[in-house]
Write a protein that holds these residues in place. Structure first.
Motif, PDB file in Angstrom:
ATOM      1  N   ALA A  36      -4.295   3.683   0.342  1.00  0.00           N
ATOM      2  CA  ALA A  36      -4.176   4.962   0.957  1.00  0.00           C
ATOM      3  C   ALA A  36      -1.956   5.490   0.947  1.00  0.00           C
ATOM      4  O   ALA A  36      -1.951   6.603   1.429  1.00  0.00           O
ATOM      5  N   ASN A  37      -1.401   4.884   0.000  1.00  0.00           N
ATOM      6  CA  ASN A  37      -0.389   5.343  -0.119  1.00  0.00           C
ATOM      7  C   ASN A  37      -0.203   6.401  -1.736  1.00  0.00           C
ATOM      8  O   ASN A  37       0.201   7.301  -1.632  1.00  0.00           O
ATOM      9  N   VAL A  42      -5.128  10.436  -7.168  1.00  0.00           N
ATOM     10  CA  VAL A  42      -4.660  10.186  -8.110  1.00  0.00           C
ATOM     11  C   VAL A  42      -4.545   8.330  -7.410  1.00  0.00           C
ATOM     12  O   VAL A  42      -4.369   8.305  -6.111  1.00  0.00           O
ATOM     13  N   LYS A  43      -6.129   7.849  -8.033  1.00  0.00           N
ATOM     14  CA  LYS A  43      -6.225   6.368  -7.522  1.00  0.00           C
ATOM     15  C   LYS A  43      -5.947   4.749  -7.943  1.00  0.00           C
ATOM     16  O   LYS A  43      -5.967   5.264  -9.357  1.00  0.00           O
ATOM     17  N   PRO A  44      -5.307   3.870  -7.732  1.00  0.00           N
ATOM     18  CA  PRO A  44      -5.559   2.679  -8.760  1.00  0.00           C
ATOM     19  C   PRO A  44      -6.809   2.596  -9.342  1.00  0.00           C
ATOM     20  O   PRO A  44      -8.333   2.209  -7.712  1.00  0.00           O
ATOM     21  N   ASP A  45      -6.766   1.943 -10.231  1.00  0.00           N
ATOM     22  CA  ASP A  45      -8.303   1.587 -11.068  1.00  0.00           C
ATOM     23  C   ASP A  45      -8.650   0.081 -10.469  1.00  0.00           C
ATOM     24  O   ASP A  45      -7.643  -0.670 -11.843  1.00  0.00           O
ATOM     25  N   LYS A 120       4.794   6.411   2.995  1.00  0.00           N
ATOM     26  CA  LYS A 120       3.788   5.352   2.282  1.00  0.00           C
ATOM     27  C   LYS A 120       4.936   3.965   2.897  1.00  0.00           C
ATOM     28  O   LYS A 120       5.453   3.518   3.489  1.00  0.00           O
ATOM     29  N   SER A 121       3.432   2.688   3.056  1.00  0.00           N
ATOM     30  CA  SER A 121       3.972   1.246   4.126  1.00  0.00           C
ATOM     31  C   SER A 121       3.183   0.745   2.829  1.00  0.00           C
ATOM     32  O   SER A 121       2.517   0.406   1.471  1.00  0.00           O
TER      33      SER A 121
END
Length: 459
Positions: A36-37, A42-45, A120-121
């Motif tokens: 969600a950050n 752009v998302k982690p794989d 961002k958290s």
């Protein structure tokens, strides 16, 4: 007005992936919170995790994932994202700057850079890093203090550490966590370089800094978790002491009532649950201590790597080494003291449970014995009474015809008894008393026989 050149704001953020025993649903939840950050494009794989040979440092994005420049208040802000898995922790590295890297900018521009990522958290912690070049003649600490107070309004310039590398002045400002928080809320690094050439050298430390700051935050996060464990253990420990005092005051009689026995059974069940929780909290205390030790060792290795990359010269990284000393002399020692002072509570709780269980078992045995004795006495009474009544009844049944014959004169002979009715009544009364006496004798003999053959069962 304070101006700086080529201001850059970086964010290092860390989020828990999960321990080895966590369920897949919990890991998926942590992955979703971490993802969600990132922007939608752009998302982690996370699929890389299942095929990677090692997850000690596993990139989950391309080396640099860029989003379109942000337009804000007349500034053009390019930004890059980087995601990595560090064993059991996800790390996010975000960097942003201005397209104009040569014109002096007012430090207020940093607020524009920062507000792009204030949402961002990470549940383990985060570090803000601000780097820029000084104008000739400016005092580094004065500029750093101005940057900090304007970029982080409401925060005070305190707990400052300073150092030097790559000819830059570096300032570290850490604020303790606010009440109810389990991680360090504010950790800021401000690095001010004399020239752009010196600032360019910072890039070769990015990977090392990602790991070093991860170890630092995991140490602080683990220590905060031990404070929560200690708080829970202290609550249970006090509850144990209160329970012991209550038992001494309420259950000091030779015999317990039924209600008291029920209350003791409830106390036993409650403290069995407390035993489970207390043991788990003690184990967690030990586990977090081990986590701190592992990450402290990794932190020291990372500090050495930074030192090797920076090289000799006018460099001072003592503030990094001071954190190692703080961990060893404060965090680790405090946990050892807490464990030593609270672990006896487990034995105290075990003794309490064994004592209550013993009391309940003894009282229950005595109650069962009393009930058994009462039942046996009642059975004896019924048996004895039954023998007496049966004997008297049988005797009366057998002899009654004879008495009837005696008291009834023959019809063909004149009676010589002056008052035959009174004489017959006397005979019948005597007969009745004789039956009762004989029945009582048989009942008494039966009672003697039963007690003689069961002496140990009598109260």
């Amino acid at each position: 007005m304070t101006d700086i050149i080529d201001p850059t704001l970086d964010l290092f953020l860390y989020h828990k992936r999960g321990a080895g025993g966590d369920e897949e649903t919990e890991i998926a939840k942590n992955q979703a919170n971490f993802a969600a950050n990132f922007p939608d494009n752009v998302k982690p794989d996370f699929t890389k995790e299942s095929t990677a040979e090692s997850t000690e440092y596993l990139p989950l994005l391309k080396p640099s994932s860029t989003i379109p420049d942000i337009e804000d208040n007349g500034y053009k802000i390019p930004a890059d994202y980087y995601a990595v898995l560090l064993a059991d922790t996800y790390g996010l590295f975000y960097t942003s700057c201005l397209t104009d890297d040569t014109t002096p900018q007012d430090i207020s521009c940093l607020q524009n850079l920062k507000k792009q990522v204030t949402d961002k958290s990470g549940d383990i912690g985060k570090t803000w890093m601000i780097s820029a070049c000084l104008q000739t003649g400016d005092n580094a600490e004065t500029v750093a203090k101005d940057i900090y107070e304007k970029t982080f309004p409401g925060m005070r310039w305190q707990n400052k550490q300073d150092g030097k590398f790559f000819n830059a002045d570096i300032f570290e400002i850490s604020q303790p966590p606010t009440a109810g928080k389990s991680r360090e809320e504010s950790h800021v690094l401000i690095i001010l370089f004399p020239t752009a050439e010196d600032k360019a050298k910072l890039g070769k430390l990015t990977k090392t800094l990602i790991k070093l700051l991860c170890y630092r935050h995991k140490i602080i996060w683990s220590y905060q978790q031990t404070r929560e464990c200690k708080h829970e253990l202290q609550k249970v420990y006090q509850s144990i002491r209160n329970t012991i005092e209550g038992i001494r005051g309420k259950f000091n009689t030779n015999e317990l009532t039924h209600d008291q026995l029920n209350e003791l059974e409830k106390i036993l069940k409650t403290n069995l649950a407390n035993l489970y929780d207390y043991g788990n909290q003690l184990n967690s205390l030990e586990m977090y201590k081990q986590t701190i030790e592992v990450n402290l060792n990794n932190y020291k290795l990372a500090v050495k790597t930074v030192s090797d990359k920076v090289g000799v010269g006018q460099n001072n990284l003592k503030f990094l080494e001071d954190f190692s000393e703080l961990t060893e002399k404060k965090y680790s020692q405090q946990i050892d003291k807490d464990y030593a002072s609270l672990s006896p509570g487990l034995r105290l709780l075990e003794n309490l449970i064994n004592t209550i269980r013993g009391i309940v078992e003894i009282e229950q045995t005595q109650i069962n014995s009393r009930i058994e004795t009462q039942n046996r006495n009642f059975q004896n009474l019924v048996a004895v009474a039954g023998v007496g009544i049966s004997t008297a009844s049988l005797t009366a049944t057998g002899i009654a015809p004879l008495i009837q014959q005696i008291t009834t004169p023959p019809t063909n002979q004149p009676t010589k008894i002056t008052n035959p009715s009174n004489q017959a009544l006397s005979i019948w009364i005597g007969f009745f008393i004789l039956c009762l006496l004989f029945g009582g004798f048989c009942a008494g003999f039966t009672y003697w026989w039963r007690t003689r053959n069961n002496p140990k069962k009598q109260p």
